[in-house]
Motif scaffolding. Sequence first.
Motif, mmCIF file in Angstrom:
data_model
loop_
_atom_site.group_PDB
_atom_site.id
_atom_site.type_symbol
_atom_site.label_atom_id
_atom_site.label_comp_id
_atom_site.label_asym_id
_atom_site.label_seq_id
_atom_site.Cartn_x
_atom_site.Cartn_y
_atom_site.Cartn_z
ATOM 1 N N ARG A 178 0.818 -1.224 0.000
ATOM 2 C CA ARG A 178 0.000 0.000 0.000
ATOM 3 C C ARG A 178 0.849 1.271 0.000
ATOM 4 O O ARG A 178 0.304 2.379 -0.012
ATOM 5 C CB ARG A 178 -0.893 0.015 1.244
ATOM 6 C CG ARG A 178 -1.866 -1.156 1.310
ATOM 7 C CD ARG A 178 -2.530 -1.215 2.669
ATOM 8 N NE ARG A 178 -3.427 -2.355 2.786
ATOM 9 C CZ ARG A 178 -3.987 -2.765 3.913
ATOM 10 N NH1 ARG A 178 -3.741 -2.095 5.038
ATOM 11 N NH2 ARG A 178 -4.782 -3.816 3.941
ATOM 12 N N SER A 179 2.143 1.121 -0.004
ATOM 13 C CA SER A 179 3.034 2.272 0.162
ATOM 14 C C SER A 179 3.092 3.126 -1.094
ATOM 15 O O SER A 179 2.723 2.700 -2.191
ATOM 16 C CB SER A 179 4.443 1.803 0.528
ATOM 17 O OG SER A 179 5.002 1.025 -0.523
ATOM 18 N N SER A 180 3.603 4.313 -0.932
ATOM 19 C CA SER A 180 3.759 5.238 -2.054
ATOM 20 C C SER A 180 4.931 4.806 -2.932
ATOM 21 O O SER A 180 5.729 3.939 -2.558
ATOM 22 C CB SER A 180 4.027 6.656 -1.530
ATOM 23 O OG SER A 180 5.273 6.711 -0.868
ATOM 24 N N ALA A 181 5.027 5.421 -4.084
ATOM 25 C CA ALA A 181 6.062 5.073 -5.047
ATOM 26 C C ALA A 181 7.463 5.364 -4.521
ATOM 27 O O ALA A 181 8.451 4.805 -4.998
ATOM 28 C CB ALA A 181 5.836 5.817 -6.360
ATOM 29 N N GLU A 182 7.564 6.250 -3.531
ATOM 30 C CA GLU A 182 8.873 6.649 -3.022
ATOM 31 C C GLU A 182 9.535 5.560 -2.183
ATOM 32 O O GLU A 182 10.736 5.581 -1.960
ATOM 33 C CB GLU A 182 8.748 7.922 -2.176
ATOM 34 C CG GLU A 182 8.523 9.202 -2.968
ATOM 35 C CD GLU A 182 7.132 9.264 -3.571
ATOM 36 O OE1 GLU A 182 6.203 8.693 -2.959
ATOM 37 O OE2 GLU A 182 6.987 9.864 -4.642
ATOM 38 N N VAL A 183 8.741 4.620 -1.671
ATOM 39 C CA VAL A 183 9.300 3.539 -0.855
ATOM 40 C C VAL A 183 9.942 2.518 -1.794
ATOM 41 O O VAL A 183 9.262 1.877 -2.595
ATOM 42 C CB VAL A 183 8.215 2.858 0.000
ATOM 43 C CG1 VAL A 183 8.811 1.704 0.800
ATOM 44 C CG2 VAL A 183 7.575 3.873 0.930
ATOM 45 N N THR A 184 11.248 2.349 -1.695
ATOM 46 C CA THR A 184 11.959 1.470 -2.617
ATOM 47 C C THR A 184 11.884 0.013 -2.174
ATOM 48 O O THR A 184 11.622 -0.299 -1.013
ATOM 49 C CB THR A 184 13.436 1.867 -2.734
ATOM 50 O OG1 THR A 184 14.092 1.607 -1.480
ATOM 51 C CG2 THR A 184 13.581 3.329 -3.102
ATOM 52 N N ASN A 185 12.141 -0.861 -3.115
ATOM 53 C CA ASN A 185 12.176 -2.289 -2.824
ATOM 54 C C ASN A 185 13.304 -2.620 -1.856
ATOM 55 O O ASN A 185 13.161 -3.511 -1.017
ATOM 56 C CB ASN A 185 12.357 -3.082 -4.121
ATOM 57 C CG ASN A 185 11.145 -3.011 -5.023
ATOM 58 O OD1 ASN A 185 10.174 -3.735 -4.839
ATOM 59 N ND2 ASN A 185 11.192 -2.126 -6.002
ATOM 60 N N GLN A 186 14.401 -1.879 -1.945
ATOM 61 C CA GLN A 186 15.531 -2.154 -1.066
ATOM 62 C C GLN A 186 15.244 -1.767 0.385
ATOM 63 O O GLN A 186 15.686 -2.449 1.313
ATOM 64 C CB GLN A 186 16.776 -1.430 -1.584
ATOM 65 C CG GLN A 186 17.288 -2.016 -2.888
ATOM 66 C CD GLN A 186 18.448 -1.247 -3.459
ATOM 67 O OE1 GLN A 186 19.575 -1.365 -2.995
ATOM 68 N NE2 GLN A 186 18.184 -0.449 -4.492
ATOM 69 N N VAL A 187 14.502 -0.691 0.590
ATOM 70 C CA VAL A 187 14.099 -0.315 1.949
ATOM 71 C C VAL A 187 13.213 -1.403 2.534
ATOM 72 O O VAL A 187 13.380 -1.819 3.697
ATOM 73 C CB VAL A 187 13.373 1.041 1.940
ATOM 74 C CG1 VAL A 187 12.697 1.292 3.288
ATOM 75 C CG2 VAL A 187 14.344 2.166 1.618
ATOM 76 N N PHE A 188 12.268 -1.884 1.737
ATOM 77 C CA PHE A 188 11.380 -2.967 2.176
ATOM 78 C C PHE A 188 12.179 -4.233 2.479
ATOM 79 O O PHE A 188 11.972 -4.887 3.510
ATOM 80 C CB PHE A 188 10.340 -3.230 1.098
ATOM 81 C CG PHE A 188 9.565 -4.500 1.277
ATOM 82 C CD1 PHE A 188 8.716 -4.668 2.365
ATOM 83 C CD2 PHE A 188 9.677 -5.525 0.344
ATOM 84 C CE1 PHE A 188 7.989 -5.851 2.519
ATOM 85 C CE2 PHE A 188 8.964 -6.698 0.497
ATOM 86 C CZ PHE A 188 8.122 -6.864 1.587
ATOM 87 N N ALA A 189 13.097 -4.594 1.588
ATOM 88 C CA ALA A 189 13.906 -5.798 1.786
ATOM 89 C C ALA A 189 14.729 -5.719 3.062
ATOM 90 O O ALA A 189 14.889 -6.718 3.778
ATOM 91 C CB ALA A 189 14.821 -6.010 0.578
ATOM 92 N N LYS A 190 15.245 -4.537 3.367
ATOM 93 C CA LYS A 190 16.030 -4.372 4.582
ATOM 94 C C LYS A 190 15.177 -4.619 5.820
ATOM 95 O O LYS A 190 15.611 -5.279 6.783
ATOM 96 C CB LYS A 190 16.630 -2.964 4.635
ATOM 97 C CG LYS A 190 17.512 -2.710 5.857
ATOM 98 C CD LYS A 190 18.104 -1.308 5.831
ATOM 99 C CE LYS A 190 18.967 -1.067 7.063
ATOM 100 N NZ LYS A 190 19.550 0.302 7.055
ATOM 101 N N LYS A 191 13.938 -4.123 5.809
ATOM 102 C CA LYS A 191 13.036 -4.333 6.951
ATOM 103 C C LYS A 191 12.705 -5.802 7.137
ATOM 104 O O LYS A 191 12.688 -6.325 8.254
ATOM 105 C CB LYS A 191 11.755 -3.521 6.753
ATOM 106 C CG LYS A 191 11.943 -2.020 6.880
ATOM 107 C CD LYS A 191 10.626 -1.271 6.703
ATOM 108 C CE LYS A 191 10.827 0.219 6.846
ATOM 109 N NZ LYS A 191 9.545 0.985 6.643
ATOM 110 N N ILE A 192 12.452 -6.498 6.025
ATOM 111 C CA ILE A 192 12.165 -7.930 6.098
ATOM 112 C C ILE A 192 13.388 -8.679 6.640
ATOM 113 O O ILE A 192 13.256 -9.586 7.487
ATOM 114 C CB ILE A 192 11.777 -8.483 4.720
ATOM 115 C CG1 ILE A 192 10.461 -7.861 4.247
ATOM 116 C CG2 ILE A 192 11.657 -10.006 4.756
ATOM 117 C CD1 ILE A 192 9.269 -8.152 5.126
#
Length: 260
Positions: free
Chosen positions: A240-254
């Motif tokens: 649901r995030s905006s376009a500014e949230v990168t895949n790498q930021v998400f991957a780091k959180k996971i």
Amino acid sequence: MDSQAFEETGKILGKTRVWEEVKEVKISRDPSAKKYAEKPAELIKYGYDIDNHPDYQIAKRSSETGITIEGSHLLFPVELHKKGGENLFVYPLMEASVEDLTHSKPETGKGGVSFFELEDTKRIINDVAIALDALKIKLGVSHGDIRMRNIRVRDGEYYLADFSESNFKNPDFLTDKVQFCHLIKCLLVGKLIDQTYGDRPEAREEAINPLTSQYDEWLNTQVGEHYPNTILEEFQKFERSSAEVTNQVFAKKIGEILSG
């Protein structure tokens, strides 16, 4: 490259300069990136419509923007040769796909290879995130078919391949997000299947085969029961995030949640 190599079929052909060093490559004459993914060791007749081939488009855009395979974790042709009116793509030689590594040994049909250890899983997630960000931010392209079959491995690093479903004109980055989350869930649930059926190869294979086609609801239930609840929350927030949230930021959180 020695032109004599083009006369051989069904083999790894020649060498080329890739990533600042000489590495083995394969040649593909395949008009379908999907078919190339299914038969990575074969030489198949290639068509003539080179300009519209998705792998060629990715290679062309990458060349124009200075993107490398090593830096982007995108697997695209590194050379194009013309012989006898045909176009021949040259790809860096990969060891296998992630799907290959999680199924039974092909020569026997038994003795399934185990799913990845935590650090390997995190590496897959991170490398795919790098590839997706390169596609989105630098090339303006969505992938459209993110799954284990389309991720290749070489020397412990993972590369996103098969651009046959990529959207160049109207990229659908939301679908890429959903597919990326689905891929991660499959990897996590695959590890649970290993733990349950590790000593029973045939039962394990039967459970693994339909894994990637499972609905998110079933995968969510399995992940929710065996992993920290916060991981499902991160999946939902990312989709649901905006376009500014990168895949790498998400991957780091996971990765941080999995390291716990």
